[in-house]
Structure formats: C-alpha cells, structure tokens
Design an enzyme around this catalytic site. Structure first.
Site, PDB file in Angstrom:
ATOM      1  N   LYS A 173      47.896  53.918  42.280  1.00 28.39           N
ATOM      2  CA  LYS A 173      46.677  54.542  41.740  1.00 28.39           C
ATOM      3  C   LYS A 173      45.453  53.956  42.434  1.00 28.39           C
ATOM      4  CE  LYS A 173      43.746  53.597  38.284  1.00 28.39           C
ATOM      5  NZ  LYS A 173      42.506  54.224  38.741  1.00 28.39           N
ATOM      6  N   GLY A 224      41.641  43.696  41.729  1.00 25.17           N
ATOM      7  CA  GLY A 224      40.504  44.159  40.927  1.00 25.17           C
ATOM      8  C   GLY A 224      39.930  42.993  40.143  1.00 25.17           C
ATOM      9  N   SER A 225      39.289  43.306  39.035  1.00 23.51           N
ATOM     10  CA  SER A 225      38.582  42.266  38.291  1.00 23.51           C
ATOM     11  C   SER A 225      39.558  41.393  37.487  1.00 23.51           C
ATOM     12  CB  SER A 225      37.573  42.914  37.343  1.00 23.51           C
ATOM     13  OG  SER A 225      38.253  43.715  36.411  1.00 23.51           O
ATOM     14  N   THR A 228      40.564  43.020  34.047  1.00 20.54           N
ATOM     15  CA  THR A 228      41.617  44.037  34.117  1.00 20.54           C
ATOM     16  C   THR A 228      42.958  43.370  34.446  1.00 20.54           C
ATOM     17  OG1 THR A 228      39.984  45.629  34.884  1.00 20.54           O
ATOM     18  CG2 THR A 228      42.268  46.255  35.170  1.00 20.54           C
ATOM     19  N   GLY A 229      42.916  42.364  35.301  1.00 19.46           N
ATOM     20  CA  GLY A 229      44.152  41.638  35.651  1.00 19.46           C
ATOM     21  C   GLY A 229      44.845  41.078  34.418  1.00 19.46           C
ATOM     22  N   GLU A 246      45.415  39.922  42.530  1.00 18.95           N
ATOM     23  CA  GLU A 246      44.343  39.448  43.419  1.00 18.95           C
ATOM     24  C   GLU A 246      43.038  39.806  42.730  1.00 18.95           C
ATOM     25  OE1 GLU A 246      44.854  37.773  46.186  1.00 18.95           O
ATOM     26  OE2 GLU A 246      47.031  37.981  46.122  1.00 18.95           O
ATOM     27  N   CYS A 280      35.717  40.695  47.765  1.00 19.17           N
ATOM     28  CA  CYS A 280      36.186  39.662  46.838  1.00 19.17           C
ATOM     29  C   CYS A 280      35.865  38.269  47.367  1.00 19.17           C
ATOM     30  CB  CYS A 280      37.675  39.822  46.575  1.00 19.17           C
ATOM     31  SG  CYS A 280      38.654  39.888  48.072  1.00 19.17           S
ATOM     32  N   GLU A 377      30.095  36.437  38.958  1.00 17.91           N
ATOM     33  CA  GLU A 377      30.311  37.145  40.226  1.00 17.91           C
ATOM     34  C   GLU A 377      29.331  38.319  40.314  1.00 17.91           C
ATOM     35  OE1 GLU A 377      33.912  39.555  40.622  1.00 17.91           O
ATOM     36  OE2 GLU A 377      34.045  38.997  42.727  1.00 17.91           O
TER      37      GLU A 377
HETATM   38  P1  NAD Z   1      38.468  46.925  38.104  1.00 16.18           P
HETATM   39  O1  NAD Z   1      39.334  45.843  37.555  1.00 16.18           O
HETATM   40  O2  NAD Z   1      37.416  47.492  37.232  1.00 16.18           O
HETATM   41  O3  NAD Z   1      39.350  48.184  38.553  1.00 16.18           O
HETATM   42  C1  NAD Z   1      40.414  48.044  39.483  1.00 16.18           C
HETATM   43  C2  NAD Z   1      41.439  49.135  39.218  1.00 16.18           C
HETATM   44  O4  NAD Z   1      42.061  48.918  37.955  1.00 16.18           O
HETATM   45  C3  NAD Z   1      40.886  50.562  39.192  1.00 16.18           C
HETATM   46  O5  NAD Z   1      41.804  51.397  39.875  1.00 16.18           O
HETATM   47  C4  NAD Z   1      40.850  50.873  37.704  1.00 16.18           C
HETATM   48  O6  NAD Z   1      40.952  52.250  37.415  1.00 16.18           O
HETATM   49  C5  NAD Z   1      42.081  50.139  37.219  1.00 16.18           C
HETATM   50  N1  NAD Z   1      42.075  49.814  35.791  1.00 16.18           N
HETATM   51  C6  NAD Z   1      41.017  49.617  34.977  1.00 16.18           C
HETATM   52  N2  NAD Z   1      41.438  49.272  33.726  1.00 16.18           N
HETATM   53  C7  NAD Z   1      42.793  49.238  33.771  1.00 16.18           C
HETATM   54  C8  NAD Z   1      43.807  48.899  32.814  1.00 16.18           C
HETATM   55  N3  NAD Z   1      43.507  48.536  31.578  1.00 16.18           N
HETATM   56  N4  NAD Z   1      45.100  48.923  33.220  1.00 16.18           N
HETATM   57  C9  NAD Z   1      45.424  49.255  34.493  1.00 16.18           C
HETATM   58  N5  NAD Z   1      44.503  49.589  35.433  1.00 16.18           N
HETATM   59  C10 NAD Z   1      43.205  49.566  35.086  1.00 16.18           C
HETATM   60  O7  NAD Z   1      37.860  46.347  39.462  1.00 16.18           O
HETATM   61  P2  NAD Z   1      36.799  47.033  40.445  1.00 16.18           P
HETATM   62  O8  NAD Z   1      35.466  47.059  39.762  1.00 16.18           O
HETATM   63  O9  NAD Z   1      37.364  48.296  40.991  1.00 16.18           O
HETATM   64  O10 NAD Z   1      36.760  45.980  41.659  1.00 16.18           O
HETATM   65  C11 NAD Z   1      35.884  44.892  41.703  1.00 16.18           C
HETATM   66  C12 NAD Z   1      36.611  43.589  41.388  1.00 16.18           C
HETATM   67  O11 NAD Z   1      37.764  43.458  42.220  1.00 16.18           O
HETATM   68  C13 NAD Z   1      35.781  42.364  41.678  1.00 16.18           C
HETATM   69  O12 NAD Z   1      35.924  41.428  40.640  1.00 16.18           O
HETATM   70  C14 NAD Z   1      36.393  41.793  42.953  1.00 16.18           C
HETATM   71  O13 NAD Z   1      36.192  40.420  43.163  1.00 16.18           O
HETATM   72  C15 NAD Z   1      37.828  42.144  42.767  1.00 16.18           C
HETATM   73  N6  NAD Z   1      38.532  42.178  44.059  1.00 16.18           N
HETATM   74  C16 NAD Z   1      39.436  41.185  44.325  1.00 16.18           C
HETATM   75  C17 NAD Z   1      40.081  41.155  45.562  1.00 16.18           C
HETATM   76  C18 NAD Z   1      41.080  40.071  45.899  1.00 16.18           C
HETATM   77  O14 NAD Z   1      41.825  40.235  46.859  1.00 16.18           O
HETATM   78  N7  NAD Z   1      41.143  38.986  45.163  1.00 16.18           N
HETATM   79  C19 NAD Z   1      39.806  42.144  46.504  1.00 16.18           C
HETATM   80  C20 NAD Z   1      38.889  43.141  46.178  1.00 16.18           C
HETATM   81  C21 NAD Z   1      38.260  43.151  44.941  1.00 16.18           C
END
Ligand code: NAD
Length: 474
Positions: A173, A224-225, A228-229, A246, A280, A377
């Site tokens: 996704k 992602g964040s 959410t992780g 990540e 990130c 962040e």
């Molecule tokens: P986010 O966590 O809001 O969303 C990431 C993804 O998760 C999206 O596809 C979203 O639709 C999905 N999502 C949201 N809620 C969910 C749930 N409850 N269950 C499953 N999936 C869900 O993150 P974002 O705003 O898209 O990205 C920014 C963040 O990502 C920043 O914190 C950044 O540091 C981090 N990031 C980390 C890395 C790394 O490698 N460590 C790389 C890039 C970005």
C-alpha cells in the site's frame, strides 16, 4: 485527468469512486486513483498466496534476472516516472545538490541492481562422520508493505526488491498522498512479473490496517511515523507476523571547532534541507561549537537566501513545496513556537504566498533543547542551530531523544570524530556526511526509530525465516 489503477493478480483494478491526488506546487488535483478497501486487500492476499509456490520455486538466478528486468524498466520509463514523482511529491526534477526525482528513480534502479546481487548462501555448521548441519534461509510467504509519502518510489523498491528476491510475494500500500508513481511502477512491473507476485492496493489508513492485521500475511515491512509503527506492531501480533519498522528520526549533527565554516556550511545545508527536510535521516538538530557558531550560521543563511523555491517541473528550482498541507502546518506551528520562545530567525520563518505548500529554508538560532523545534521531528525546511561549548555535553544532548535513527560528527580529526560518532545512540553514525546511505550497508533505527534493518544481506535476511536441516549420519 489521468487515472492510475491498482494492480491485483496482474489485473488493473479501478473503483467506482476515486480519490484525487494533489500536486503540492499548485494545491490542485492532477490525477485520480482508486479507493481501495479491506476487500481489495483480501483479493490481493489471495492472489499473492496463490502465486507464492511457483515464485518461491524459481531458482535464485531466475528471480535475480527478473529484478534486473525491473531495474531496466525503470530506466526505460525514467522521464515519465520522474514527472509523476515531481507532480505528486513536489520535489524538483533535479533540485539543490541533485536531490530530486531524477535521484529517486536513479536510486531505485541502483537499489534493485545491488539487491539482485545479494545472496544468503546455505551455511554449513557441521559436516563430519556424525552429521551434516545446514542453515537455510527460506521465504516467509506473503510480505505486506506500507510506505510513506516522502520518497514513495525509492522506499517501495527498498521493500519490494529484497522481499521478491528472497522468494516472497508482496501486497503493498502506498501513501494516500503519493500513490501515483508506485501504482504506475506496479503496472510496469506486472508486465515482467507473473500475476499475483506484486500487488498494490491504493487507499487510506484502513487499507494499511487491513494489511497489518491480515492472517494470511507473514511479514510487514513499514516505513513511516513512529506512532503508526506502534499501531502496526500491535496489529501484526495476531498471527505473530515478522516486522521490520523504519520509523521517524530527530537526527543530530555535532560540528567541532576545527572545521572551516565556509567549507562545511554547504555540506550541512544540503543534509539539513535534503528533500526540503522531508527525509527520515535529514539532519534535524545541528549542534555547533561556540567558537565557530556565528560564522557557520551566517554561511548557511547566505546559502538559504540564494535558494530558488518553486514548481519542481521548472529547470531552475532548487527546492519545491512541502508535500502536503498537514506537514506545512506542522512546520508553521514549530516556527511560531520557536518565535514565541525568543529564537532568532536568520532566514525564512513564514510560509510563502500560495498556491502550493511553500515554506522557505529557515535557519533558527539562539535556541536550545526543551524547545519543540529541537525536541520534535519537524520533517520540513526549518533547522534549529544550537550552540555548545563542551563535546561531552553535546553528545549527551544529541542522545537525549526517544529517536535514534542517524547522527553525525563534523571534524578534520577523523580518528577522534569516529570515536565521538561511536558514542551516538543511533542506527547510522556518520563522520563529515549525513543521510548518506548505500544499498550494501544496513540502515535501521535504535530506540523508537525502528526495529530491524534494510539493505545488504542484513536486510535480505529479514525477508526470510531460518530452517535448520540436520542429516544424521551415525
Ligand atoms: P505515516 O505513519 O503517517 O504513514 C505511513 C503509511 O502508513 C501511509 O501509507 C499511511 O496510509 C499508513 N497508515 C497510517 N495509519 C495506519 C495504520 N493504523 N495501520 C497501517 N497503516 C497505516 O507516515 P508519513 O507521514 O507518510 O511519513 C513521515 C514519517 O515517516 C516521518 O516520521 C519520517 O521520519 C518517517 N520515515 C522514516 C523512514 C525510515 O527509513 N526510518 C523513511 C521515510 C520516512
């Protein structure tokens, strides 16, 4: 307006109702994508499950060859993919220091090529008259991938390439903010891969949640964040999925007094404003020794003053807009809070007039830990520069964070700098560089920045499960 279908079991799938995708440089929709549902996830998982036996039974050489075909297809379609990436993320085609959509498509190709050459050979633990004991790395089954909006194609490739090479099939996704390039890539990839091997379902959080909790998915790779992780980790517990997370960072860089401010400032600027700070591992907190503090700050401000913010499709654009309005508002709030706390703004600080989500590169001084801009962040083009006098204290402050993604030391004394870098509590510690990743070195986070890692044989291993085979000879 162009529409981009989902790909499930090798078929293009549209939904009756569709979702507009915004170009952040204009604030207007430029494409439409389907609104996927948990039912689409079920369909995709069923297809991936059905495709798994044949895909995993291919030899490693055959899967490697398919990955090289994917990389070649990226090259063939590079101009189209770059244009789509720039429209959906806002990042320039080329950009300041070459950080733009050309780098993203080129990097995606390189990552696939290097991953394709990575192997996990059978390890022989014992081979004597009594027994032969081997350790094999077997595919897990179906891997679920959930990606963010900042580097949508590259991060998708980071997830898909090792999963596929290891013999897994994938249900993915993309972010609802930036689904277009990933969907187009899936369409191209499905001309190369057998049906069901790579499925991409568009949609919002509920689609991600359906993947995270699906009983027939064996592993989740998520970027992602951190918040959410945590939800994904809970949802994945149902069937004890393997997880690679990540997550967010708040990377600190520490500049020692022996560097030349003029020489170091362009490098610092580039890693602070990498993809407009929406990376990130961008440098998000900069600690500079008091002896060179004023000079480093003014050199960086001079660079910021000459940056051209604009539509990424235009040749001379250095930095584009932020990717979405929500992120622009986070940056605005952090700027307002820093101002209220008495910080000095050497450049920027106020969003540019619309349309689009533009915020100029902003250098903030006279600020310290305990301010939101330092502790949280920002994920945008605003960097706090903090004065320090004692290196032990600077390292302590750099480590005083729940995040632990990356960190850096900047100095001409490489041995001493490497020693200081080793004291940073983060997954990657650099000397005289930052956000400087490569496909054969592992990348992961300490603390709340993640679990597990990607890249190289370390990352490939996370897409496998160990099987020990003992052949008794006695
Ligand atoms: P986010 O966590 O809001 O969303 C990431 C993804 O998760 C999206 O596809 C979203 O639709 C999905 N999502 C949201 N809620 C969910 C749930 N409850 N269950 C499953 N999936 C869900 O993150 P974002 O705003 O898209 O990205 C920014 C963040 O990502 C920043 O914190 C950044 O540091 C981090 N990031 C980390 C890395 C790394 O490698 N460590 C790389 C890039 C970005």
């Amino acid at each position: 307006m162009a529409s981009f279908p989902m790909i499930i079991n090798g078929q293009r799938v549209m939904t009756q109702e569709t979702m507009g995708v915004i170009n952040p440089a204009t604030g207007e929709h430029f494409a439409r994508v389907p609104i996927g549902t948990p039912q689409h996830v079920d369909d995709a998982v069923e297809a991936a499950r059905a495709a798994f036996p044949a895909w995993s039974a291919l030899s490693l050489g055959e899967r490697k060859a398919k990955l090289h075909e994917l990389a070649a297809a990226l090259e063939t379609n590079m101009p189209e993919l770059m244009g789509l990436l720039t429209r959906e993320t806002g990042k320039p085609l080329k950009g300041h220091m070459g950080i733009g959509s050309g780098m993203e498509v080129g990097g995606s190709m390189a990552w696939i090529q290097v991953t394709a050459e990575t192997e996990l050979p059978v390890e022989v633990i014992q081979d004597d008259d009594v027994a032969r004991v081997e350790v094999h790395h077997k595919p897990l089954g179906v891997v679920g991938s959930i990606t963010p909006w900042n580097w949508p194609l590259m991060i998708a490739v980071w997830h898909y390439a090792p999963a596929l090479l290891a013999g897994n099939t994938v249900v993915a996704k993309p972010s609802e903010f930036t689904p277009v390039t990933t969907l187009r890539f899936a369409e191209i990839a499905n001309e190369i891969l057998p049906p069901g091997v790579l499925n991409v379902v568009a949609g919002e959080a509920e689609v991600g949640a359906a993947i995270a909790s699906h009983p027939d998915i064996n592993k989740i790779v998520f970027t992602g964040s951190s918040s959410t992780g945590k939800s994904i980790m809970k949802a994945a517990a149902g069937n004890l999925k393997r997880i690679s997370l990540e997550l967010g960072g708040n990377d600190a860089g520490i500049v020692l007094p022996d560097v030349d401010p003029k020489e170091v400032a362009p490098k610092l600027f580039s890693v602070c404003f990498h993809n407009n700070g929406q990376t990130c591992q961008a440098l998000k907190r900069l600690y500079v020794h008091e002896d060179i503090y004023d000079e480093v700050c003014s050199e960086m401000a001079a660079i910021a003053d000459n940056i051209n913010n604009g539509n990424g499709l235009e040749e001379d654009t250095d930095l584009g807009p932020l990717q979405n309005e929500k992120q622009l508002n986070i940056v605005r709030d952090l700027a307002a809070d820093a101002k209220a706390q008495g910080a000095t703004f050497l450049t920027g600080g106020v969003a540019l007039d619309g349309p689009g989500y533009f915020f100029p590169p902003t250098i903030v001084t006279d600020i310290s830990d305990g301010t939101r801009l330092v502790d949280e962040e920002q994920f945008g083009p605003i960097v706090p520069v903090i004065k320090y006098s004692d290196i032990d204290d600077a390292i302590r402050r750099a480590n005083n964070s729940s995040a632990g993604l990356g960190g850096s030391i900047w100095s001409n004394d490489l041995d001493q700098a490497a020693e200081f870098a080793g004291r940073l509590e983060c997954g990657t510690a650099w000397v005289n560089t930052h956000a400087d990743i490569q496909p054969n070195a592992p990348m992961g986070g300490m603390k709340e920045s993640g679990i597990g890692c990607m890249f190289g044989h370390w990352g490939l291993r996370e897409n496998t499960v160990i099987q020990t085979v003992k052949i008794n000879k006695a």
